[in-house]
Enzyme design. Structure first.
Site, short mmCIF file in Angstrom:
data_model
loop_
_atom_site.label_atom_id
_atom_site.label_comp_id
_atom_site.label_asym_id
_atom_site.label_seq_id
_atom_site.Cartn_x
_atom_site.Cartn_y
_atom_site.Cartn_z
N GLU A 67 54.27 33.54 13.20
CA GLU A 67 54.68 32.30 12.53
C GLU A 67 53.58 31.27 12.68
O GLU A 67 53.11 31.02 13.79
CB GLU A 67 55.94 31.70 13.17
CG GLU A 67 57.24 32.02 12.49
CD GLU A 67 58.38 31.11 12.97
OE1 GLU A 67 58.16 29.88 13.13
OE2 GLU A 67 59.49 31.62 13.19
N GLU A 113 62.88 32.53 18.69
CA GLU A 113 62.40 31.44 19.56
C GLU A 113 63.31 31.08 20.75
O GLU A 113 63.10 30.06 21.39
CB GLU A 113 62.08 30.17 18.73
CG GLU A 113 60.96 30.41 17.73
CD GLU A 113 60.50 29.16 16.96
OE1 GLU A 113 61.19 28.14 16.99
OE2 GLU A 113 59.42 29.23 16.34
#
Length: 820
Positions: A495, A398
């Site tokens: 995710e 991320e």
């Protein structure tokens, strides 16, 4: 137990202190006989000064690196070795203070995590400073093997194999790499023989080792006369490996024999234009076959790594495979897992998306830091690259998104510095190192990313969450999770998730009576995600009535049950959406080829996104995963009052099947109406629409049915015994359901060899029937199901010896109508 109640905070002093490990030892061999003696630490956590006989050998500052110290001139007959640790917290703070030019966010975790600051300034398990699912336990100590090695002439440090298929020759080859420490000052010549008996392959090579660190790479061509069985992911074939012996006979006379397993498989990450859509595909081809990735995300299985045994790993990974998963992403805020982890994945056919250990933060790029990372990456890639299970290296978790979406509110004028750092760390340092060490697998710089599009935009895309490229992470706790239109029709969902509470038997072990309420101090303390407990209530409230029992413990247990039902149903809806989107493009979006929900396992006993509780017990979500990841599955969704059913298949051949749709009223076990559609062709590795009808027409056909009084179940059945799981589609929220009655549910238990048979009986339709045998370890064949027949048989597979009596005593049976 550090996990008991509030001990994570009570024991904070331990990590603020400095600790020294020391011991005397006798040298078990004659020192004078060896040219070189090393003290080797496989893993030091994290910042330490190493001394032997009061001589400083060196320092460590990276938990993920191996450290080797030359002790040839220091070792005596009797020795005293010391490892002087510095508190990781004070080191991280000090490093952050030294970085004066500009700040590197985030400084600290949110207060709800009760964690420590500046995790990004120390090369240590990032989540050990706390995370939104885990406690803060910044450990210090010797976390892996430590040993003494003595040798003459030469010594093998790394040994690895990677396979590839040479298309032009239609032949498999193996690249065998060996890295040596060469003591002698002149090159050493010798012979290396590689033997794979099962593949009639034996080759001998003349080699020469250069002084210092000598490396040899051998290319072994597999005999064309033998048939090579490839390694396949779970559900797609066997995980064949071949025993191989490599013998090194050098001129100095002593030989090394290395036994290993050779696996053959190819992996490609395919990013190509898609007809009828902007952007690029993003999917994995294994041995030339596109594979839909089904699985979850892996976090460390414990805050204290020495408690993670082979058995712990086997139980968790086998549970993943048993739920029809074929992949896990080893997430970048934890640790590079131990060798056993990857060996078990090789054996079970679980593909690994391997992050490097950087997560949700920006990182420094001074010279020392970059050199430390380079050594870490080089060591880990050399250690792990022989595993066929690893199909991808990914630079971080991320961090591309963190810069693109400006999580840390960096003024626009200052962004350039951080962008430069980003490229320096993940591209110029990590990527270059990976490409030097391993050309056999794809590399991406971040997740989520736009893949090749990110590369084109200088490695940082404008919007890494773009559904037309790469992979996406997606979380939305506010919208109604039964509404599939809120989910991104992405190329790859790496995710996504919802929280739930672990079962009462798991919580009970680390709490006391006054903690057993949803709003207790303990329940708030254990929730590390801002507003998490309320978000769960809100999501439950969309479709279920909240518990109102006056008995506080019953109310708490009812809440736990509902959070698990909600989580399972939410992730089922979202995952089925990703699975039926695999073959179609709608408004330029689709061709989804991966679904990895967040997260597989737990680090402690607390509310989290996991489907396996700490200790390995299956939550309802994990039982649902077994069905929603099934190789053959019918999936239903509604769009503008029309019911669509898709047939989803990961099978390798087309099948002609019958679709059975059954409508029940909530108040009766007798179906209101049944429909059988024969000759339904389910295409191999495809998702095809197989049924379409307006809900009004359907209800019209089924007398006395309304949205609120009826429920639909459906499955696919073949003549050869091939059958999909039975799936369900709710026509209204269950809180509005009409005719749901309090059922008489009971179970009789009998033993058959080493499994237990539970025969359930009900007097009415029972939604979300949950069997729980407390802390008896094991798993059921099915759980959390909609019971629409009078009888159902469920098998219990114990993980440790138990008895009918114990099971009867521990069993609680719950369905939605038991919640008051």
């Amino acid at each position: 137990d550090p996990y008991y109640r509030f001990n994570d905070v009570m024991y904070r002093w331990i990590s603020l202190d400095n600790w020294t490990y020391s011991r005397p030892f006798k040298t078990p061999f004659d020192v004078r006989k060896w040219q070189k003696v090393n003290l080797v630490f496989e893993g030091v956590d994290t910042v330490a000064q190493i001394l032997m006989n009061n001589v400083t050998l060196g320092r460590t500052d990276n938990m993920f690196s191996r450290y080797t110290f030359d002790i040839t001139s220091v070792i005596q007959e009797v020795n005293f070795v010391e490892v002087r640790f510095l508190s990781a917290i004070s080191y991280a703070t000090q490093q952050s203070r030294c970085h004066k030019a500009y700040s590197i966010p985030p400084a600290c975790p949110p207060p709800v995590q009760k964690g420590e600051c500046h995790a990004n300034f120390i090369r240590k398990e990032q989540c050990s400073f706390s995370w939104d699912w885990g406690p803060s336990f910044p450990t210090q100590g010797i976390w892996k093997d430590v040993r003494i090695e003595a040798y003459n002439h030469y010594h093998l440090i790394y040994f690895s194999l990677t396979s590839f298929f040479v298309k032009s020759a239609q032949q498999w080859s193996l690249e065998v790499q060996s890295v040596f420490d060469v003591v002698s000052s002149k090159p050493i010549a010798g012979l290396v023989t590689v033997n794979i008996p099962k593949l009639q392959t034996q080759q001998t090579f003349n080699v020469k080792l250069q002084p210092r660190e000598g490396s040899i790479v051998l290319l072994v061509n597999i005999s064309k006369s033998s048939t090579v069985e490839a390694w396949w992911p779970n559900g797609h074939g066997k995980q064949t490996g071949y025993n191989m012996t490599t013998t090194f006979i050098m001129e100095e006379g002593y030989q090394i024999e290395k036994f290993s397993k050779a696996y053959f498989r190819t992996v490609e990450l395919v990013q190509e234009p898609i007809p009828g859509s902007p952007g690029l595909s993003f999917y994995f081809r294994i041995n030339g076959r596109p594979i839909f990735i089904k699985g979850s995300n892996w976090i460390p299985a414990d805050s204290f790594q020495d408690r993670v045994t082979y058995d712990t790993l086997w139980l968790l990974l086998k549970s993943a495979a048993d739920a029809n998963m074929n992949a896990l992403r080893v997430w970048g805020g934890g640790v590079y897992e131990q060798d056993d982890f990857y060996s078990i994945c090789d054996e079970l056919g679980i593909m690994i998306w391997q992050d490097f250990m950087f997560a949700c933060a920006l990182y420094p790029t001074d010279q020392n830091y970059l050199e430390s990372v380079k050594a870490e990456v080089s060591h880990q890639v050399r250690r792990l690259k022989s595993h066929p299970s690893i199909i991808l290296w990914s630079g971080n978790n991320e961090n591309e998104a963190a810069i693109a979406s400006n999580w840390f509110s960096i003024p626009h004028a200052d962004l350039e510095v951080y962008i430069k750092d980003y490229v320096m760390l993940y591209v110029k340092n990590i990527r270059e190192t990976v490409l030097t060490e391993d050309k056999s697998r794809p590399f991406i710089a971040s997740s989520p990313t736009n893949g090749l599009e990110s590369v084109k935009e200088g490695w940082l895309s404008q919007n890494p969450y773009d559904t037309h490229y790469g992979d996406t992470h997606f979380y939305d706790y506010i919208s109604d999770c039964w509404n599939w239109t809120v989910y991104p029709k992405t190329r790859f969902a790496s995710e996504y998730g919802f929280q739930s509470w672990p079962s009462f038997s798991t919580i009970e072990k680390v709490s006391s009576t006054e903690d057993w309420s949803y709003t207790s101090n303990f329940s708030l303390h254990r929730q590390h995600h801002e507003n998490g407990n309320d978000q769960m209530l809100q999501q439950i409230g969309h479709h279920f009535k909240l518990p109102q029992s006056t008995d506080p413990i019953k109310k708490f247990k009812d809440m736990i049950y509902l959070t698990q039902v909600m989580q399972a149903q939410c992730i089922k809806t979202e995952t089925e959406f990703y699975r039926f989107s695999r073959s179609e493009i709608i408004k330029g979006e689709g061709h989804t080829m991966g679904a990895l929900y967040w997260q597989l396992n737990d680090i402690w006993q607390a509310p989290s996104w996991a489907s396996l509780e700490y200790g390995g017990k299956w939550k309802l979500l994990h039982y649902f995963a077994q069905n929603f990841f099934a190789p053959l599955l019918p999936v239903a969704y509604e769009d503008k009052g029309v019911l669509y059913i898709y047939g989803v298949s990961d099978l390798h051949v087309d099948h002609k099947l019958t679709l059975r749709v059954i409508v029940h009223t909530w108040s009766s076990l007798e179906p209101v109406c049944t429909l059988a559609k024969d000759g339904v062709i389910i295409k191999a590795q495809n998702a095809v629409p197989i049924y379409k009808e307006s809900i009004n027409d359907l209800l019209g056909r089924c007398r006395n049915c309304t949205r609120k009084s009826c429920v639909i179940t459906f499955c696919l059945v073949g003549e050869d015994g091939l059958q999909s799981p039975v799936n369900h589609h709710f026509l209204s929220s269950l809180k509005d359901a009409v005719g749901l009655e309090k059922t008489q549910l009971n179970a009789s238990i009998s033993q058959q060899d080493d499994i237990y048979i539970f025969v359930l009986q009900t007097t009415a339709v029972a939604p979300f029937v949950s069997l729980d045998v407390g802390s008896i370890k094991g798993k059921f064949s099915d759980n959390g199901f909609l019971m629409t027949k009078k009888k159902k048989t469920v098998v219990f597979y114990p993980w440790e010896p138990t008895s009918v009596e114990e099971l009867e005593k521990s069993l609680t049976l719950t369905s939605l109508v038991d919640i008051v």
